[in-house]
Scaffold this active site. Structure first.
Site, short mmCIF file in Angstrom:
data_model
loop_
_atom_site.label_atom_id
_atom_site.label_comp_id
_atom_site.label_asym_id
_atom_site.label_seq_id
_atom_site.Cartn_x
_atom_site.Cartn_y
_atom_site.Cartn_z
N ASN A 120 0.86 -1.20 0.00
CA ASN A 120 0.00 0.00 0.00
C ASN A 120 0.89 1.24 0.00
O ASN A 120 0.84 2.04 0.94
CB ASN A 120 -0.91 0.00 1.23
N GLY A 200 6.73 -5.86 6.50
CA GLY A 200 6.97 -7.25 6.84
C GLY A 200 7.33 -7.45 8.31
O GLY A 200 7.78 -6.52 9.00
N GLY A 218 1.93 -6.24 13.41
CA GLY A 218 2.26 -7.58 12.97
C GLY A 218 1.42 -8.00 11.78
O GLY A 218 0.60 -7.23 11.28
N CYS A 251 -3.92 -5.95 4.96
CA CYS A 251 -3.65 -7.00 5.96
C CYS A 251 -4.87 -7.39 6.78
O CYS A 251 -4.86 -8.44 7.42
CB CYS A 251 -2.51 -6.56 6.88
#
Length: 488
Positions: A120, A200, A218, A251
Site C-alpha cells: 500500500n 513485513g 504484525g 492486511c
C-alpha cells in the site's frame, strides 16, 4: 573524482533529511492550531487531487493489486483520514477538567520515521504524513525499494502542498536512494523520535529492536466465521468483496472461512454461486507450493495477483471469471501455507462441529499467525457476538462487514488508518488504529486537591472556639456598667 557507493550516498542523504526535518519541526512546533490545520487541509487536498495518477504509478511499479482499488485507498488515506482528524485538538491545551483540577497539553514527539510497504505504498505515505503533520511532527519517509518511485512522487506532491501552505522546508523528507543501511540509520538516529512501521514482520521486529520508540504492526491472518444466524448470501458477498479488493493486499482482509458442519453445504453453494473456485486436493498442493518460500515467509510473487495470474503460476485450469481460490483445510500450522497470511485472492475453508470448536479454531489460526490483529464475524446473534468479543485475541472484531474495509475504518466507525496495532499479544505497542494522538506526548498539569493527612486518614477537624460562660458573664456586666455610666 571520487564516486561514492550507493549505500554511502543513501546514508548521507538520510542524515541530511533527518537534520532538515529536525530543524523544520523546531519551527513547526510553534505553529498555532489554525496554521497546522491549514497545512494539513492543503496536503490532503493535493493528495486527493492526484489519487488516480499515484494509484496507477503504484500498480505499474509493484504489479500488486488493481489500480482502480488503489484510487479508493488513496482517496481514503487523504479525504477520509482528513475528515476524521480535521477538528481534532492537537496543539497546546487539548483538554481541561475544572472539576478534577487538571488540564492536558499536546507535545509533538519530533521527527517520525515513516516506513512504507510495497503493498500500500502511496496510500500509506499519504496517511502517515497527514497524521504526523496534524500532530505537529516532521516525517522522513523510507520507501520500500520495490515501490520507491511512486512513494517518492507521493512525497513530492505532499511536500509541495505543505510548503505552499506555509510549512517549513524539510518538514517532509523522503529517502530517494533507499537501502537497508539508510533504513537502519533512520530508525536508530538520535534525532528520530518515533518509528511508525508498516511492512513485513522482520522489518517491524527491527523497528522494535532499534532502541527508538516504535509503533509497529504484525501480520494479519484474520479468519471469517459465518455463524448459523448469519445472512449467508450477504456474508459471502462481503467476504469476496474484501478478498478481491486490490487483490487482497490489505492486511485486515480475510484469510480463511470457518463454518459449522450444519451449514457447510449452504455456504459452499453460495461461495461458488458468487464466483469462488474450490481447489481439489491436487490443485491445492500445486498452489500451496507457491504460497510460501523455503524460509517459511510468504512468496512475494503471489502478492496482489489476480486469480488468473495465480492459476498460470501454479499451472491450474481455473474457470474464467473465478474471483477467489479456496482450499478446504483441516490443519493449522507454520507449514500449512493455507493457514497463514495470504495477501492475494486465496482462502482456506474450515469446518467445525459447533460454535465452541469454531471459537477455538479461530483462536488457533490467529495464534499461529495474526495474533492481536483482526477477526471477521458474520452473525445476527448478539450473544454470539459478545462471546467472540470476550474470547478472541484480536484488537479488531469486525461484525457483518468486509474485513479489508472494516479494519481500516472504511466500512466501520473505527479510526481511519492504514497502520493497525495488534496489541501486546501481537508484539505491538498499541492495539489502536493509529492516528495523530498516537504521535503525541500528553503533558498533564494537575493541581493538588488532597493533603498528606487526607491520604493517611488522620486529618483532625478544626476545633470550634468556645468561650467560658463565667468570662462571658463578666464581659456582659462590664458592658452594662459602661452603658449605665454613659446614661448618667
Amino acid at each position: 573524482m571520487i564516486t561514492l557507493d550507493k549505500d554511502l550516498m543513501s546514508i548521507q542523504e538520510t542524515r541530511n533529511l533527518i537534520a532538515k526535518a529536525k530543524d523544520a519541526q523546531e519551527i513547526y512546533k510553534t505553529f498555532t492550531q489554525e496554521k497546522v490545520d491549514k497545512i494539513v487541509e492543503e496536503v490532503a487536498k493535493a493528495a486527493e487531487k492526484e489519487a488516480v495518477k499515484l494509484a496507477k504509478m503504484a500498480w505499474e511499479e509493484t504489479g500488486f493489486g488493481r489500480w482502480e482499488d488503489k484510487v479508493v485507498k488513496n482517496t481514503f488515506a487523504s479525504k477520509v483520514v482528513y475528515e476524521n482528524i480535521k477538528d481534532m485538538k492537537t496543539v497546546g491545551i487539548i483538554r481541561e477538567d475544572e472539576e478534577k483540577k487538571f488540564f492536558e497539553v499536546a507535545v509533538p514527539v519530533g521527527v517520525v520515521a515513516g516506513l512504507i510497504p510495497s503493498t500500500n505504498p502511496t496510500s500509506t505515505t499519504i496517511y502517515k504524513t497527514l497524521i504526523a503533520l496534524k500532530s505537529g511532527n516532521g516525517i522522513v519517509v523510507s520507501p520500500h525499494p520495490n515501490a520507491k518511485n511512486c512513494i517518492i512522487e507521493t512525497a513530492k506532491v505532499l511536500t509541495e502542498a505543505a510548503v505552499k501552505a506555509g510549512a517549513p522546508e524539510g518538514l517532509i523528507g523522503c529517502i530517494t536512494i533507499p537501502s537497508l543501511e539508510s533504513t537502519n540509520l533512520l530508525m536508530k538516529h538520535k534525532d528520530t523520535a518515533l518509528i511508525l512501521a508498516t511492512g513485513g514482520e522482520a522489518m517491524v521486529k527491527a523497528a522494535y529492536s532499534s532502541g527508538t520508540p516504535a509503533i509497529g504492526v504484525g501480520p494479519g491472518n484474520g479468519p471469517a466465521f459465518i455463524d448459523k444466524s448469519a445472512k449467508v448470501e450477504l456474508a459471502v458477498k462481503r467476504i469476496l468483496d474484501s478478498k478481491t479488493f486490490d487483490n487482497g493486499v490489505i492486511c485486515a482482509s480475510e484469510q480463511s472461512v470457518v463454518v459449522e458442519k450444519s451449514m457447510k453445504e449452504l455456504v459452499i453453494k453460495e461461495l461458488k454461486k458468487q464466483g469462488a473456485y474450490f481447489l481439489n486436493e491436487e490443485e491445492s498442493k500445486k498452489l500451496g507450493n507457491f504460497i510460501l518460500r523455503a524460509n517459511g515467509t510468504m512468496n512475494p510473487q503471489i502478492v496482489g495477483k489476480s486469480v488468473e495470474a495465480l492459476a498460470s503460476m501454479a499451472n491450474l485450469n481455473v474457470p474464467a471469471g473465478a474471483r477467489v481460490l479456496i482450499s478446504e483445510q483441516t490443519t493449522v500450522g507454520k507449514n500449512n501455507p493455507y493457514s497463514r497470511e495470504k495477501l492475494t485472492p486465496i482462502l482456506a475453508f474450515y469446518t467445525v462441529d459447533n460454535l465452541e470448536e469454531g471459537i477455538n479454531l479461530c483462536t488457533e489460526i490467529l495464534m499461529n499467525e495474526g495474533k492481536g490483529h483482526t477477526l471477521v464475524l458474520h452473525s445476527e446473534n448478539k450473544e454470539v457476538i459478545k462471546e467472540f468479543g470476550l474470547r478472541i485475541p484480536v484488537s479488531r472484531l469486525l461484525v457483518n462487514t468486509p474485513g479489508a474495509l472494516g479494519g481500516i475504518g472504511g466500512s466501520t466507525n473505527l479510526v481511519p488508518a492504514l497502520t493497525l496495532g495488534c496489541g501486546a499479544v501481537g508484539g505491538s505497542s498499541t492495539s489502536d488504529n493509529v492516528g495523530p494522538i498516537n504521535l503525541l506526548n500528553i503533558k498533564r498539569v494537575a493541581y493538588g486537591v488532597r493533603e498528606l493527612e487526607d491520604l493517611r486518614g488522620t486529618k483532625q477537624e478544626e476545633p470550634v472556639n468556645t468561650i467560658n460562660e463565667e468570662y462571658l458573664e463578666l464581659i456582659i456586666s462590664k458592658v452594662v456598667e459602661k452603658l449605665s455610666a454613659l446614661n448618667k
